[in-house]
Design an enzyme around this catalytic site. Structure first.
Site, mmCIF file in Angstrom:
data_model
loop_
_atom_site.group_PDB
_atom_site.id
_atom_site.type_symbol
_atom_site.label_atom_id
_atom_site.label_comp_id
_atom_site.label_asym_id
_atom_site.label_seq_id
_atom_site.Cartn_x
_atom_site.Cartn_y
_atom_site.Cartn_z
ATOM 1 N N GLY A 14 -9.620 -0.719 5.785
ATOM 2 C CA GLY A 14 -8.795 -1.799 6.278
ATOM 3 C C GLY A 14 -7.758 -2.123 5.221
ATOM 4 O O GLY A 14 -7.936 -1.778 4.058
ATOM 5 N N THR A 15 -6.659 -2.805 5.590
ATOM 6 C CA THR A 15 -5.561 -2.882 4.637
ATOM 7 C C THR A 15 -5.062 -4.276 4.275
ATOM 8 O O THR A 15 -5.193 -4.660 3.133
ATOM 9 C CB THR A 15 -4.406 -1.994 5.107
ATOM 10 O OG1 THR A 15 -4.193 -2.185 6.491
ATOM 11 C CG2 THR A 15 -4.743 -0.545 4.873
ATOM 12 N N THR A 16 -4.496 -5.049 5.177
ATOM 13 C CA THR A 16 -3.905 -6.329 4.765
ATOM 14 C C THR A 16 -4.628 -7.507 5.411
ATOM 15 O O THR A 16 -4.726 -7.577 6.634
ATOM 16 C CB THR A 16 -2.413 -6.395 5.133
ATOM 17 O OG1 THR A 16 -1.746 -5.275 4.584
ATOM 18 C CG2 THR A 16 -1.784 -7.665 4.580
ATOM 19 N N GLY A 145 -5.881 -6.047 0.095
ATOM 20 C CA GLY A 145 -5.474 -4.808 0.738
ATOM 21 C C GLY A 145 -4.145 -4.279 0.242
ATOM 22 O O GLY A 145 -3.447 -4.911 -0.564
#
Length: 219
Positions: A14-16, A145
C-alpha cells in the site's frame, strides 16, 4: 525460486495514507492502489479499516502483514467489549498493536499504521506506529507511504490547528489527490473516514467525488 530478500521487494504494497487531528474528531484517508514491484496488483485495495465503534486504522506497506494484524486487533477489540461492556480506548488499542509489533521485531511485520479514534473521556486521538512498535502520538497530522512527501506538502500548507472535521476532510482529500498525481505507486481512488463522538463514518465514492469537486472549484 525467489529468495527471502527478493520476496520482500515484491510483496503487495500500500502507498499513501493520511491522518489529521481536528477539534471535533479525526480524519483518515488512503488511496486504493496496491503494487507489486512495477505491477499494479490491485486497483481496489482496502487500506482503511474500522476496528471498533470509535477506532479506525490505515495501512501502508505489506498488505498481507497488515491484514493479519487487522484481523487480530479487531478480534481483540470485540473480546474486550464482550468482557467489559466498554469500547477499547484508542490508546489501549495502539498499545496492544505496539506490543504485537514489538513481539515480532526479529521478523517484523512490514507495515506502517495510522490509528485514529475518539475517547469519550479524552477526546480525539491520532497515533502512528512503525514496523517494530514505536508509537508517536500526533498533535496535528501525519502521512505514510511512497506518496507521503507530496501529501505532507499539502498538509503543511493547508492545515491549521483547531480545524473542524468538515475542513479536515477537504484537506485530506486534497493531500491524497496531489499524491496520486505525483506518485506512480498511488492512485485508483480515495478511501475516507472520520471518527468523532458519534463513532466511525466511512464515506462513499459519491461523497468523496463531491469533496473533489469542491476542491477543484477553489483552484
Amino acid at each position: 525460486m525467489i529468495s527471502n530478500s527478493e520476496y520482500h521487494k515484491e510483496y503487495m504494497k500500500g502507498t499513501t495514507t493520511v491522518g489529521l487531528l481536528c477539534n471535533d474528531g479525526v480524519v483518515l484517508a488512503t488511496d486504493k492502489r496496491a503494487t507489486m514491484g512495477n505491477l499494479i496488483a490491485d486497483k481496489e485495495a482496502k487500506k482503511l479499516y474500522k476496528i471498533d465503534d470509535y477506532i479506525a486504522m490505515t495501512i501502508a506497506g505489506s498488505v498481507g502483514d497488515a491484514q493479519s494484524l487487522i484481523r487480530l486487533i479487531s478480534a481483540e477489540a470485540k473480546i474486550y467489549k464482550m468482557r467489559t461492556g466498554n469500547n477499547m480506548t484508542p490508546l489501549s488499542c495502539t498499545t496492544l498493536i505496539s506490543n504485537v509489533l514489538h513481539g515480532n521485531r526479529h521478523y517484523p511485520l512490514l507495515t506502517q499504521l495510522i490509528l485514529g479514534g475518539y475517547d469519550l473521556i479524552n477526546g480525539a486521538k491520532l497515533f502512528s506506529l512503525d514496523p517494530v512498535g514505536g508509537i508517536n502520538e500526533e498533535s496535528s497530522f501525519t502521512a505514510t507511504g511512497s506518496g507521503s512527501p507530496t501529501a505532507y506538502g499539502v498538509l503543511e500548507s493547508e492545515y491549521k490547528s483547531d480545524i473542524a472535521i468538515e475542513k479536515g476532510l477537504l484537506i485530506a482529500v486534497k493531500a491524497l489527490s496531489s499524491a496520486m498525481q505525483r506518485d506512480a505507486y498511488s492512485g485508483n481512488g480515495i478511501s475516507l473516514a472520520h471518527i468523532n463522538k458519534d463513532g466511525v463514518k466511512l464515506y462513499s465514492d459519491a461523497e468523496i467525488e463531491g469533496f473533489l469537486k469542491k476542491i477543484n472549484r477553489k483552484r
